[in-house]
Design a protein around this motif. Structure first.
Motif, PDB file in Angstrom:
ATOM      1  N   SER A   1      -0.338  -0.398 -13.589  1.00 34.20           N
ATOM      2  CA  SER A   1      -0.026  -0.226 -12.169  1.00 34.20           C
ATOM      3  C   SER A   1       1.040   0.841 -11.947  1.00 34.20           C
TER       4      SER A   1
ATOM      5  N   TYR B   1       1.066   3.797 -13.071  1.00 36.65           N
ATOM      6  CA  TYR B   1       0.383   5.068 -12.827  1.00 36.65           C
ATOM      7  C   TYR B   1      -0.614   4.948 -11.671  1.00 36.65           C
ATOM      8  N   GLU B   2      -1.239   3.795 -11.568  1.00 36.57           N
ATOM      9  CA  GLU B   2      -2.201   3.620 -10.490  1.00 36.57           C
ATOM     10  C   GLU B   2      -1.516   3.692  -9.133  1.00 36.57           C
ATOM     11  N   ASN B   3      -0.325   3.094  -9.028  1.00 32.88           N
ATOM     12  CA  ASN B   3       0.416   3.159  -7.765  1.00 32.88           C
ATOM     13  C   ASN B   3       0.928   4.578  -7.490  1.00 32.88           C
ATOM     14  N   TYR B   4       1.117   5.355  -8.546  1.00 34.58           N
ATOM     15  CA  TYR B   4       1.583   6.735  -8.363  1.00 34.58           C
ATOM     16  C   TYR B   4       0.460   7.602  -7.784  1.00 34.58           C
TER      17      TYR B   4
ATOM     18  N   ASN C   1      -2.759   6.388  -6.691  1.00 34.54           N
ATOM     19  CA  ASN C   1      -3.531   5.736  -5.633  1.00 34.54           C
ATOM     20  C   ASN C   1      -2.692   4.664  -4.934  1.00 34.54           C
ATOM     21  N   PRO C   2      -1.642   5.026  -4.248  1.00 29.17           N
ATOM     22  CA  PRO C   2      -0.847   4.005  -3.557  1.00 29.17           C
ATOM     23  C   PRO C   2      -1.673   3.342  -2.460  1.00 29.17           C
ATOM     24  N   LEU C   3      -1.435   2.068  -2.318  1.00 27.53           N
ATOM     25  CA  LEU C   3      -2.158   1.321  -1.285  1.00 27.53           C
ATOM     26  C   LEU C   3      -1.704   1.759   0.105  1.00 27.53           C
ATOM     27  N   VAL C   4      -2.644   2.045   0.947  1.00 19.12           N
ATOM     28  CA  VAL C   4      -2.366   2.393   2.349  1.00 19.12           C
ATOM     29  C   VAL C   4      -3.118   1.389   3.215  1.00 19.12           C
TER      30      VAL C   4
ATOM     31  N   ARG D   1      -7.095   1.683  -1.173  1.00 24.28           N
ATOM     32  CA  ARG D   1      -6.732   2.802  -2.046  1.00 24.28           C
ATOM     33  C   ARG D   1      -7.602   4.006  -1.697  1.00 24.28           C
TER      34      ARG D   1
ATOM     35  N   GLN E   1       0.546  10.864 -16.977  1.00 25.88           N
ATOM     36  CA  GLN E   1       0.164  11.406 -15.673  1.00 25.88           C
ATOM     37  C   GLN E   1      -0.651  12.692 -15.822  1.00 25.88           C
TER      38      GLN E   1
END
Length: 749
Positions: free
Chosen positions: A52, A54-57, A59-62, A66, A408
C-alpha cells in the motif's frame, strides 16, 4: 508514577507494590511508535513492506475510487534489501569465536607466574636431561613442547597458560551456550542488528532446571527507558512482552494463581491472540490459550538498619526494625558506659514480576532469585536482559528511501511499458481503396491481412507531386513503438539508487561479488574488499561484544549455582561427551574468591589459515636465507601442530615470527663465527708466512755471513800467498841482481 523505592524492603515484595510498579512500566515505557517503526524496518529487510506504500503513492483513493492509470500494475516488492542483508550477515556469520575465561585475582596471577617459572626451568634442564637419556639409556627427557627462548615463553604466558579452574569455567560456559543453542540465537541477533540496530539476549538461571540459560529476545517486544551509550542492560528497568500459554504459566506460577484465575484468564482472552471464541472447561482446552504477558525486572536499593556496639565487652552486630532511629546512643549502666549505634546500609538489588496484561494477575514477583554479582564488586548486579545498541540508525533504515525510489521507478517502467504503443504503420486509407488486382477488387481489410501475412503492402499512389523538400509523399509510413528514452532514464535512476545503497552500507562490488570485474587487479579487489569490511566492522564489534557479555554473565551464573548447589553437567564436545564437575575449583582458590574476565578471540578463517601456512612454507623454503627469514623443519612441524590443535592464530603468528627471528639470529651467529674462523685462519697464515719469511731472511743472513767469512779467509790466504810470492820474487830478484853483478864484474875483469 512509580511506587517509592525508599520504603521497608519487606513491603517491596508484596503483590500490591509489584503490581503497581509493573503497571506503571507498561503505561510509561510502552511505545507504539517505536514498535511500529522497528516492525516496518524488519519488513523492509525481508522485502515484505506493505504494498500500500506504493499503491497509495500512484493510485491514491479519490472519493473511494482509484484512478485508471496504474490500475493493472503489479505492486509486488523487489527483493533488494534481502540480497544486501545476506551479504552482510554471511560475512558476520563467517566469524567464529574462542571464549577464554581469564582469572585475574591475585592468587591466579601468581599461579600463572609460577607456571611460567616452572616452564623456564624445564627449558634450562631440557638439554641436560636429553644428554642424560643418551648416556644412561633411561628416558628422562621432557616430552611436552617447550618455548625455544624467553620471548616465546612470554608469548605463551599471554595466550597459552591455562589454570585448571580457568579450563573448568571455559568448559562450563561452552556447555551452557551449546545447550542454549547460542549459534541459532546469534543468527536471530544479527537479523535484529541489521533491521533495528538493537539486540537483546537474556541470561538467567532457569527456575525449573536450576541451570543457566540463554534466550533470544525480540527487541520489538521490549520496553525500556532511553539510555546513553551502548549498554542498555544498565537501564533502571526493562520489560519484555511475550505470548505464553496458560499451561506454560501454570508451570511457572504453580499455586501462585488459583484455578479460578486461570479460567478467568481464558475467558478474558477468547477471540484474542488467535484464541478460539469459546472452550470446553471439561476438556481443559483453555491450557493452550495464548496470554499476553509482561516479564520485567528493575533495579532497586534496599535499605536495612543494623545495630552495632558492645555487650559486656563482646561486640554485637544485628539487624533491627526498619523504623529504628539511626544515630549513636550512650548511657550508664552502673559503672559501665554502654555505646550503641544504628546505621543504614544500602544494597543494590533487583526486583521482578510477570503480569498478565490488563489484569490483576501477577506471579514470580518480589526480590529476584539468583542475583548474579561479581566477586570483584559484590555491590553491583545486572538484569537478565542484555540490551545492546549498535547504532541509532540501523543499516536497513538507512537505505529504505533508496529502495522506495527503485520500487517506484520499477512501477513506472512497467506501467509505461504496458501502455507503450507497438510498432506499426501509418496508412493513407485513400491509397488502399478501390484497388484492382487481376480485375478483382481488393478491400482494405483484405489488403491489411495480406500485408500482415506476407509482408507485401499494395497501395495506389494518389499524388505524384513532391513536397517542399522534394520528397515524394509515401502513403504508408512505418512507425516505431516502445517507451524510448523514458526507459533509459528510469534505468539510470534505478542504477543510481542501487549505487547509493552500496555507498551507504559500504557493500561494494568486491564484497557483493554479484558482478565481478574480470579486468580488475587482484590487489585492487583486495583493497576494495578490505574497505567494505571496514565499513561494517561496527556490526562485527557488536557481535563480539554481545558474545563477551553473555559469556561473562554465564560465568557469574555458574559461580552462583556451584557455590550453593554444587551442580554437575555434561558438555558435548568434538571428542564426545565429557563429564565435568563445577564446584569450588571455579569459585575459590586457597580461600580467595576467583575473579574472571571473558576474552573473545576470533577463530581463524580458512583464508587466514591458508595465508599463515603459505608463510610457513615460504620461511621453510628459505631456511638459510636470513633476509627472507627462514625456519627449520622442526619449527614448521611444531607450528603446524599448533594450527591443527586450534591454537589462537595470533599466538601462532607470534610464535612463527619468533622462530623466524631466532633463525635469523642463529644464522647471523653462524655467519659471525664463520667470519671469525676465516679471520683466524688468515691471521695464522699470515703468521706462518711471516715465520717462513723470517727463517728465509735468517738463512740468507747466515749465508751472507758465511760467504763474507769465507771470502775474508780467502782474501787473507790470498794476501798471505801474494806476500810469500812477493818475498820469493824479492829473493829471486835479489839473487838475480847478485848474479848480474857477478857477471858484470867478471866481464870487467
Amino acid at each position: 508514577m512509580y511506587p517509592s523505592d525508599f520504603i521497608n524492603p519487606s513491603l517491596k515484595s508484596k503483590k500490591e507494590y509489584c503490581l503497581a510498579y509493573i503497571k506503571e512500566m507498561h503505561s510509561s515505557l510502552f511505545s507504539r511508535e517505536r514498535v511500529d517503526e522497528w516492525k516496518l524496518h524488519r519488513q523492509y529487510s525481508n522485502a515484505t513492506q506493505p504494498n500500500s506504500i506504493y499503491e497509495n503513492y500512484f493510485n491514491p483513493l479519490v472519493d473511494g475510487v482509484r484512478p485508471e492509470s496504474y490500475l493493472n500494475t503489479n505492486y509486488k516488492n523487489l527483493a533488494i534489501i534481502p540480497k544486501f542483508k545476506n551479504v552482510v550477515l554471511n560475512y558476520l556469520a563467517d566469524q567464529e569465536y574462542e571464549i577464554a575465561m581469564d582469572a585475574i585475582n591475585p592468587l591466579s596471577i601468581e599461579a600463572k607466574e609460577s607456571q611460567k617459572i616452572q616452564t623456564w626451568a624445564k627449558m634450562q634442564l631440557a638439554q641436560s636431561l636429553n644428554e642424560v637419556s643418551q648416556e644412561t639409556g633411561v628416558d628422562v627427557s621432557i616430552k611436552e613442547p617447550l618455548p625455544i627462548n624467553k620471548e616465546e615463553l612470554e608469548i605463551n604466558a599471554l595466550f597459552g597458560f591455562r589454570l585448571p579452574h580457568e579450563l573448568a569455567m571455559e568448559l562450563g560456559t561452552a556447555m551452557v551456550m551449546e545447550e542454549s543453542e547460542w549459534k541459532e540465537i546469534l543468527k536471530s541477533l544479527r537479523e535484529d542488528m541489521f533491521a533495528t540496530g538493537h539486540i537483546c539476549p537474556s541470561v538467567e538461571i532457569d527456575v525449573i532446571s536450576g541451570k543457566p540459560r540463554v534466550e533470544y529476545v525480540n527487541v520489538e517486544d521490549l520496553i525500556f527507558e532511553p539510555f546513553t551509550g551502548r549498554d542498555g542492560s544498565k537501564s533502571i528497568r526493562i520489560g519484555r512482552y511475550r505470548l505464553m500459554t496458560i499451561g506454560d504459566i501454570m508451570l511457572q506460577a504453580g499455586d501462585q494463581i488459583s484455578n479460578d484465575d486461570y479460567i478467568r484468564l481464558a475467558n478474558e482472552n477468547t477471540g484474542k491472540n488467535s484464541n478460539p471464541y469459546q472452550f470446553n472447561l471439561e476438556k481443559y482446552e483453555h491450557h493452550s490459550f495464548l496470554i499476553k504477558v509482561l516479564d520485567c525486572q528493575w533495579f532497586s536499593v534496599d535499605t536495612k538498619k543494623y545495630l552495632s556496639g558492645e555487650n559486656r565487652g563482646n561486640p554485637i552486630f544485628k539487624e533491627v526494625d526498619f523504623t529504628a532511629k539511626t544515630g549513636k546512643t550512650e548511657w550508664k549502666q552502673g559503672e559501665l558506659t554502654i555505646k550503641r549505634e544504628v546505621k543504614e546500609i544500602a544494597t543494590k538489588t533487583i526486583y521482578e514480576g510477570c503480569w498478565a496484561v490488563d489484569t490483576d494477575i501477577i506471579w514470580n514477583f518480589g526480590k529476584a532469585k539468583n542475583i548474579t554479582r561479581s566477586n570483584e564488586n559484590p555491590k553491583e548486579c545486572s538484569l537478565k536482559f542484555k540490551l545492546y545498541k549498535i547504532m541509532e540508525v540501523s543499516p536497513c533504515s538507512s537505505i529504505e528511501q533508496y529502495v522506495d525510489a527503485i520500487q517506484q521507478d520499477w512501477i513506472k517502467f512497467r506501467n509505461a511499458f504496458a501502455k507503450a504503443a507497438p510498432d506499426g504503420w501509418d496508412i493513407d486509407m485513400g491509397a488502399m481503396e478501390d484497388l484492382l488486382i487481376g480485375g478483382k477488387k481488393i478491400e482494405l481489410a483484405d489488403s491489411l491481412k495480406m500485408a500482415c501475412e506476407t509482408g507485401v503492402m499494395v497501395y495506389k499512389r494518389n499524388s505524384y507531386i513532391d513536397d517542399d523538400k522534394g520528397n515524394t509523399p509515401n502513403p504508408i509510413t512505418q512507425r516505431t513503438g516502445g517507451i524510448g528514452t523514458f526507459a533509459k532514464e528510469l534505468a539510470d535512476s534505478m542504477v543510481n539508487s542501487m549505487n547509493m545503497i552500496r555507498e551507504t552500507l559500504g557493500v561494494n562490488d568486491a564484497m557483493d561479488a554479484s558482478n565481478p570485474n574480470s579486468g580488475q587487479l587482484v590487489g585492487v579487489q583486495q583493497l576494495a574488499l578490505k574497505g567494505s569490511q571496514n565499513a561494517i566492522n561496527h556490526l562485527l564489534d557488536a557481535q563480539t561484544k554481545i558474545t563477551s557479555i553473555v559469556a561473562y554473565n554465564i560465568c557469574l551464573s555458574l559461580q552462583l549455582i556451584t557455590k550453593f548447589k554444587k551442580v554437575k553437567g555434561t558438555l558435548l564436545t568434538s571428542s564426545g561427551y565429557k563429564l565435568i564437575e563445577l564446584g569450588n575449583e571455579i569459585n575459590e582458590q586457597n580461600g580467595e574468591n576467583i575473579i574472571y574476565r571473558a576474552r573473545i578471540e576470533s577463530k581463524p578463517t580458512g583464508a587466514e589459515i591458508q595465508s599463515i601456512k603459505e608463510k610457513i612454507n615460504l620461511a621453510l623454503s628459505n631456511s638459510q636465507n636470513p633476509a627472507l627469514g627462514g625456519i627449520k623443519i622442526s619449527d614448521a612441524i611444531e607450528i603446524e601442530r599448533m594450527i591443527n590443535n586450534g591454537t589462537n592464530l595470533k599466538l601462532v603468528s607470534l610464535v612463527l615470527q619468533n622462530r623466524i627471528n631466532q633463525s635469523i639470529i642463529e644464522i647471523q651467529r653462524m655467519t659471525e663465527a664463520n667470519s671469525k674462523t676465516q679471520n683466524d685462519n688468515i691471521l695464522a697464515q699470515q703468521e706462518q708466512a711471516a715465520k717462513i719469511e723470517e727463517e728465509r731472511a735468517k738463512r740468507k743472513l747466515d749465508d751472507e755471513m758465511t760467504f763474507y767469512t769465507h771470502k775474508t779467509d780467502e782474501d787473507i790466504r790470498l794476501k798471505k800467498t801474494a806476500g810469500s810470492i812477493d818475498v820469493i820474487k824479492d829473493v829471486n830478484n835479489s839473487n838475480l841482481r847478485q848474479a848480474e853483478n857477478i857477471n858484470t864484474s867478471n866481464q870487467t875483469q
